[in-house]
Design a protein around this motif. Structure first.
Motif, short mmCIF file in Angstrom:
data_model
loop_
_atom_site.label_atom_id
_atom_site.label_comp_id
_atom_site.label_asym_id
_atom_site.label_seq_id
_atom_site.Cartn_x
_atom_site.Cartn_y
_atom_site.Cartn_z
N ALA A 171 -32.17 -24.64 38.90
CA ALA A 171 -32.37 -25.91 39.42
C ALA A 171 -33.87 -26.55 39.08
CB ALA A 171 -32.35 -25.88 41.10
N ASP A 172 -34.83 -25.57 38.92
CA ASP A 172 -36.08 -26.06 38.56
C ASP A 172 -36.14 -26.25 36.66
OD1 ASP A 172 -35.69 -23.46 37.76
OD2 ASP A 172 -37.59 -22.75 38.75
N ASP A 231 -39.23 -19.66 32.73
CA ASP A 231 -39.51 -21.02 32.67
C ASP A 231 -38.87 -21.53 31.38
OD1 ASP A 231 -40.95 -20.97 34.80
OD2 ASP A 231 -42.94 -20.96 33.86
N ALA A 232 -38.52 -22.89 31.30
CA ALA A 232 -38.05 -23.42 30.16
C ALA A 232 -38.99 -23.38 29.20
CB ALA A 232 -37.52 -24.96 30.50
#
Length: 380
Positions: free
Chosen positions: A147-148, A221-222
């Motif tokens: 979701a983040d 993290d992306a």
């Protein structure tokens, strides 16, 4: 004996001399104790980093050495002649830097690459899984969008050199289906949900651990994805061509060490009133060992020069890995034979060299896979 090398520059000659000095001072005095105790040599990789030996084939702008692969591989060979475990780990560390350098954004490279090339961070490579070794497309470790805007990784990885000790890991995880459904991530060791198993009880290379890793909904993290989503196998396979050259160089260094030990012993041991090297049976065996080492070195240097020239080198890399690791297995086995009964004891290094040579034929793609790569290259 000291290898008589043809090097492209005086800077390269100085680098080889530095490597020999560091190896003789830092590695040779402690290798036997650590391999017998199966203990990790704390501080060794940091010192190799300070000497500038961990980032040699990468650009100086990121604190790398800016050296051609032809020179870098000969440094690896010199390290392997002194301590195979350390040389293999240095090769894998260099392999782990490749996805970041070749596919990372400018921001990603600026953030992580200098620390890796200076040895402040140790990198590891996580491609294989228990059921997906040679068949990398069969991997099941999965990264699901969160979701983040990041990812959650779940699954396991196997056969990780420096597993549990390395600071960052190239993790190849499935983000879709098929061969274009794999992505590459640079994962921190302290990531929640990431755990490592006990080190494998290996036949050789005891001083540097090989371990499995498990990911339980581990958040990533992306910004830690390297390259595009679905580009993972392309990244992995392009990195492996370079990695195979690293293993070829390590195998050649190990074979050189075994040859040197056998020649020294054969010049000192006497039988029937002469040193055993003067007996034709042993002299010819040693000659074949020497020819095998020279051939292995020529094979990896040919592939390295093709890489440095920007030419396709996949088949040459597979050939080098095949030739050099098969040579290492034969030369170390013959070295034990030269030593006779003494060679079968742990009082002499050749027994360890023989055990260490076996894995060279297996990792970075088994030698059966190398034959497959070579055959496909001939078809094309």
């Amino acid at each position: 004996m000291t290898v008589d090398r043809l090097l492209p520059t005086t800077e390269a000659m100085d680098l080889i001399e530095l490597t020999r000095e560091v190896g003789d001072r830092l590695l040779t005095p402690i290798v036997d104790a650590h391999e017998k105790a199966e203990s990790y040599p704390e501080g060794v990789f940091a010192e190799l980093g300070r000497a500038g030996l961990l980032g040699l084939p990468y650009p100086e702008e990121y604190d790398g050495g800016g050296q051609p692969y032809e020179v870098y591989l000969q440094v690896l060979e010199e390290l392997a002649a002194r301590w195979a475990s350390v040389a293999v780990a240095v090769s894998v560390h260099g392999l782990s830097c490749f996805p970041l350098h070749a596919y990372g954004t400018a921001a990603q490279k600026e953030r992580w690459l200098p620390s890796l090339l200076r040895g402040e961070l140790i990198g590891a490579y996580s491609l294989s899984e228990a059921q997906a070794g040679s068949d990398a497309a069969a991997l099941t470790c999965r990264a699901v969008p969160s979701a983040d805007d990041g990812y959650r990784i779940t699954g396991s990885k196997a056969w990780i050199t420096h597993g549990g000790i390395a600071d960052v890991y190239n993790v190849f995880a499935r983000t879709g289906e098929g061969s274009k459904g794999v992505s590459c991530f640079l994962v921190d060791r302290e990531t929640p949900g990431l755990a490592f198993g006990a080190p494998e009880e290996k036949m050789g290379l005891h001083a540097v651990p090989t371990a499995a890793a498990s990911y339980d909904d581990a958040p990533v993290d992306a910004e830690r994805r390297l390259g595009d989503e679905g580009q993972g196998l392309q990244i992995a396979f392009s990195a492996l061509d370079s990695g195979r050259l690293g293993i070829a160089a390590c195998a050649t260094g190990l074979a050189q060490a075994a040859l040197d030990a056998a020649v020294e012993y054969a010049n000192e041991r006497t039988a029937f009133g002469r040193t055993i090297i003067e007996h034709q049976g042993l002299g010819f065996l040693l000659a074949d060992m020497s020819a095998a080492v020279d051939t292995a070195r020529a094979a990896y240097l040919d592939a390295a020069r093709r890489r440095d020239a920007g030419r396709d080198y996949s088949r040459a890399a597979a050939t080098a890995k095949l030739v050099a690791t098969d040579a290492a297995m034969k030369v170390t086995t013959d070295a034990v034979q030269v030593f006779g009964g003494n060679g079968y004891t742990r009082d002499f290094r050749v027994e360890r060299y023989m055990r260490e040579a076996k894995i060279m034929q297996i990792f970075e793609g088994t030698n059966q896979i190398q034959r497959l790569v070579i055959a496909r290259g001939l078809v094309r």
